[in-house]
Motif scaffolding. Sequence first.
Motif, PDB file in Angstrom:
ATOM      1  N   ALA A 238       5.573  -8.813 -10.499  1.00 59.42           N
ATOM      2  CA  ALA A 238       6.645  -7.914 -10.912  1.00 59.42           C
ATOM      3  C   ALA A 238       6.104  -6.537 -11.246  1.00 59.42           C
ATOM      4  O   ALA A 238       6.764  -5.518 -11.030  1.00 59.42           O
ATOM      5  N   SER A 239       4.889  -6.486 -11.802  1.00 59.57           N
ATOM      6  CA  SER A 239       4.328  -5.203 -12.213  1.00 59.57           C
ATOM      7  C   SER A 239       3.691  -4.438 -11.067  1.00 59.57           C
ATOM      8  O   SER A 239       3.634  -3.215 -11.100  1.00 59.57           O
ATOM      9  N   PHE A 240       3.215  -5.157 -10.062  1.00 60.98           N
ATOM     10  CA  PHE A 240       2.574  -4.429  -8.973  1.00 60.98           C
ATOM     11  C   PHE A 240       2.621  -5.246  -7.693  1.00 60.98           C
ATOM     12  O   PHE A 240       2.529  -6.465  -7.721  1.00 60.98           O
ATOM     13  N   GLY A 241       2.766  -4.537  -6.578  1.00 67.35           N
ATOM     14  CA  GLY A 241       2.801  -5.190  -5.279  1.00 67.35           C
ATOM     15  C   GLY A 241       2.083  -4.348  -4.246  1.00 67.35           C
ATOM     16  O   GLY A 241       1.384  -3.395  -4.581  1.00 67.35           O
ATOM     17  N   PRO A 242       2.258  -4.658  -2.964  1.00 70.79           N
ATOM     18  CA  PRO A 242       1.601  -3.887  -1.904  1.00 70.79           C
ATOM     19  C   PRO A 242       2.146  -2.458  -1.844  1.00 70.79           C
ATOM     20  O   PRO A 242       3.326  -2.211  -2.092  1.00 70.79           O
ATOM     21  N   ALA A 243       1.299  -1.506  -1.518  1.00 68.43           N
ATOM     22  CA  ALA A 243       1.720  -0.110  -1.387  1.00 68.43           C
ATOM     23  C   ALA A 243       2.680   0.034  -0.206  1.00 68.43           C
ATOM     24  O   ALA A 243       2.414  -0.468   0.883  1.00 68.43           O
ATOM     25  N   SER A 244       3.789   0.736  -0.439  1.00 65.66           N
ATOM     26  CA  SER A 244       4.820   0.863   0.593  1.00 65.66           C
ATOM     27  C   SER A 244       5.344   2.279   0.757  1.00 65.66           C
ATOM     28  O   SER A 244       6.158   2.537   1.646  1.00 65.66           O
ATOM     29  N   PHE A 245       4.916   3.217  -0.093  1.00 70.78           N
ATOM     30  CA  PHE A 245       5.450   4.574  -0.073  1.00 70.78           C
ATOM     31  C   PHE A 245       4.328   5.582  -0.315  1.00 70.78           C
ATOM     32  O   PHE A 245       3.462   5.332  -1.158  1.00 70.78           O
ATOM     33  N   SER A 247       5.624   6.174   3.729  1.00 66.67           N
ATOM     34  CA  SER A 247       5.343   5.290   4.861  1.00 66.67           C
ATOM     35  C   SER A 247       4.209   5.784   5.745  1.00 66.67           C
ATOM     36  O   SER A 247       3.489   4.976   6.335  1.00 66.67           O
ATOM     37  N   ARG A 248       4.018   7.097   5.844  1.00 61.69           N
ATOM     38  CA  ARG A 248       2.969   7.608   6.733  1.00 61.69           C
ATOM     39  C   ARG A 248       1.578   7.312   6.173  1.00 61.69           C
ATOM     40  O   ARG A 248       0.629   7.136   6.943  1.00 61.69           O
ATOM     41  N   LEU A 249       1.435   7.276   4.871  1.00 64.68           N
ATOM     42  CA  LEU A 249       0.173   6.920   4.247  1.00 64.68           C
ATOM     43  C   LEU A 249       0.485   6.265   2.903  1.00 64.68           C
ATOM     44  O   LEU A 249       0.473   6.919   1.869  1.00 64.68           O
ATOM     45  N   PRO A 250       0.810   4.971   2.900  1.00 72.09           N
ATOM     46  CA  PRO A 250       1.314   4.327   1.681  1.00 72.09           C
ATOM     47  C   PRO A 250       0.296   4.295   0.554  1.00 72.09           C
ATOM     48  O   PRO A 250      -0.836   3.841   0.737  1.00 72.09           O
ATOM     49  N   ILE A 251       0.719   4.780  -0.606  1.00 76.57           N
ATOM     50  CA  ILE A 251      -0.109   4.818  -1.806  1.00 76.57           C
ATOM     51  C   ILE A 251       0.575   4.082  -2.954  1.00 76.57           C
ATOM     52  O   ILE A 251      -0.065   3.344  -3.691  1.00 76.57           O
ATOM     53  N   PHE A 252       1.883   4.263  -3.099  1.00 74.02           N
ATOM     54  CA  PHE A 252       2.603   3.766  -4.263  1.00 74.02           C
ATOM     55  C   PHE A 252       3.335   2.455  -3.952  1.00 74.02           C
ATOM     56  O   PHE A 252       3.958   2.309  -2.905  1.00 74.02           O
ATOM     57  N   ALA A 253       3.247   1.521  -4.878  1.00 70.80           N
ATOM     58  CA  ALA A 253       3.905   0.223  -4.735  1.00 70.80           C
ATOM     59  C   ALA A 253       5.281   0.293  -5.402  1.00 70.80           C
ATOM     60  O   ALA A 253       5.464  -0.128  -6.537  1.00 70.80           O
ATOM     61  N   LEU A 254       6.249   0.831  -4.687  1.00 64.58           N
ATOM     62  CA  LEU A 254       7.591   0.995  -5.240  1.00 64.58           C
ATOM     63  C   LEU A 254       8.496  -0.202  -4.967  1.00 64.58           C
ATOM     64  O   LEU A 254       9.480  -0.408  -5.673  1.00 64.58           O
ATOM     65  N   ASP A 255       8.178  -0.985  -3.957  1.00 59.69           N
ATOM     66  CA  ASP A 255       9.055  -2.072  -3.514  1.00 59.69           C
ATOM     67  C   ASP A 255       8.491  -3.421  -3.954  1.00 59.69           C
ATOM     68  O   ASP A 255       7.284  -3.579  -4.140  1.00 59.69           O
ATOM     69  N   ARG A 256       9.375  -4.409  -4.090  1.00 67.64           N
ATOM     70  CA  ARG A 256       8.959  -5.729  -4.561  1.00 67.64           C
ATOM     71  C   ARG A 256       9.690  -6.837  -3.799  1.00 67.64           C
ATOM     72  O   ARG A 256      10.851  -6.702  -3.415  1.00 67.64           O
ATOM     73  N   ILE A 257       8.984  -7.956  -3.635  1.00 63.76           N
ATOM     74  CA  ILE A 257       9.608  -9.245  -3.315  1.00 63.76           C
ATOM     75  C   ILE A 257       9.062 -10.220  -4.351  1.00 63.76           C
ATOM     76  O   ILE A 257       7.853 -10.466  -4.410  1.00 63.76           O
ATOM     77  N   LEU A 258       9.946 -10.773  -5.186  1.00 67.33           N
ATOM     78  CA  LEU A 258       9.558 -11.633  -6.298  1.00 67.33           C
ATOM     79  C   LEU A 258      10.258 -12.977  -6.157  1.00 67.33           C
ATOM     80  O   LEU A 258      11.359 -13.061  -5.592  1.00 67.33           O
ATOM     81  N   GLY A 259       9.646 -14.027  -6.683  1.00 72.43           N
ATOM     82  CA  GLY A 259      10.238 -15.356  -6.574  1.00 72.43           C
ATOM     83  C   GLY A 259      10.070 -16.192  -7.819  1.00 72.43           C
ATOM     84  O   GLY A 259       9.071 -16.081  -8.530  1.00 72.43           O
ATOM     85  N   TRP A 260      11.069 -17.016  -8.087  1.00 76.21           N
ATOM     86  CA  TRP A 260      11.007 -18.021  -9.149  1.00 76.21           C
ATOM     87  C   TRP A 260      11.518 -19.342  -8.596  1.00 76.21           C
ATOM     88  O   TRP A 260      12.535 -19.340  -7.907  1.00 76.21           O
ATOM     89  N   PRO A 261      10.867 -20.458  -8.837  1.00 76.07           N
ATOM     90  CA  PRO A 261       9.648 -20.653  -9.627  1.00 76.07           C
ATOM     91  C   PRO A 261       8.442 -19.917  -9.032  1.00 76.07           C
ATOM     92  O   PRO A 261       8.359 -19.718  -7.820  1.00 76.07           O
ATOM     93  N   GLN A 262       7.543 -19.526  -9.902  1.00 73.55           N
ATOM     94  CA  GLN A 262       6.363 -18.785  -9.473  1.00 73.55           C
ATOM     95  C   GLN A 262       5.519 -19.626  -8.523  1.00 73.55           C
ATOM     96  O   GLN A 262       5.395 -20.834  -8.685  1.00 73.55           O
ATOM     97  N   GLY A 263       4.948 -18.981  -7.534  1.00 73.94           N
ATOM     98  CA  GLY A 263       4.126 -19.665  -6.550  1.00 73.94           C
ATOM     99  C   GLY A 263       4.860 -20.033  -5.285  1.00 73.94           C
ATOM    100  O   GLY A 263       4.247 -20.531  -4.339  1.00 73.94           O
ATOM    101  N   MET A 264       6.181 -19.769  -5.223  1.00 73.58           N
ATOM    102  CA  MET A 264       6.934 -20.141  -4.030  1.00 73.58           C
ATOM    103  C   MET A 264       6.738 -19.134  -2.890  1.00 73.58           C
ATOM    104  O   MET A 264       7.004 -19.452  -1.732  1.00 73.58           O
TER     105      MET A 264
END
Length: 304
Positions: A238-245, A247-264
């Motif tokens: 939730a606090s950090f994910g892959p860099a996505s912004f 798009s030409r040179l991604p530096i900032f992790a603004l986007d998320r895909i999160l799941g519960w239960p954790q580990g799914m």
Amino acid sequence: MSAPESSTTPARKRRSKVKVTPARVQELLTRNWSAGLAALRDRHGLPVLPSVPADPPPDGAEITLASYNVHKCVGTDRRFDPARIARVIAEIGPDILAVQEADRRFGRRIGLLDMVALQEAGLSMVQCSRLPDGHGWHGNALLVRQGTALEVQRLSLPGAEPRGAVIVEMELPGGRLRVVGAHFGLLKRCRTRQSAAILEAIGRRPTMPTIMMGDLNEWRPGRRSSLRSLEPLFGGGASFGPASFPSRLPIFALDRILGWPQGMLREVQAHDSPLARVASDHLPLKARMVLSRAAAGQSVAEAA
């Protein structure tokens, strides 16, 4: 009689004769950007690799998830091109897709996506908009390959600017799944309140595996993150994910895909292709999950 010419060419003239090719300029820019990116990550303690590593394939049918801020279908070349967005989505081949900025923001909020092309890619729109020609709620749209939407909740999020989320409970071949699509605000204090509103909304609903996807506009990890309240439910991703912004040179992790239960979730990463780098100012995120793995040991309310 004039003085004899010097056999030594002045330094200024020598420099002026140096030929700088476009390839050389691109090389220097890439080197400087790469060095700057490494320094930025070191200074803020940002991981280079996705925060959710791959693990061995589990039993059950695999589902591909994707989240994409399409920037109202306007690319980094300033062209409005919904067909190009559809081609990026087809590259991913998602089974469930959350889209942000799928509608016009001002005036009548009509949909901007190329639904003919997306339907040809096997995706159908979940009716989130209250307008017959709209695609989402506050720009948040949801598309699925197969499955039935049992209930759609449109949530207006608190904050200084109009923001929203959609919460859709679905029946899929592998079981029931709750999908939250959201686009958070630009101010930290607003994102904190918006996180709390999402938790409260899903905490009142029946227990079922839950996916949250969207542009959450937060790149700071750890204690500085406005998304820390999501961690007890969704884990450290939730606090950090892959860099996505950007798009030409991604530096900032603004986007998320999160799941519960954790580990799914498995292999949460940015979809980085030549087309994706120009189609929008965000790269899409993609992930894989197997619904049969999501056996809940506690309720969402208890976890949150």
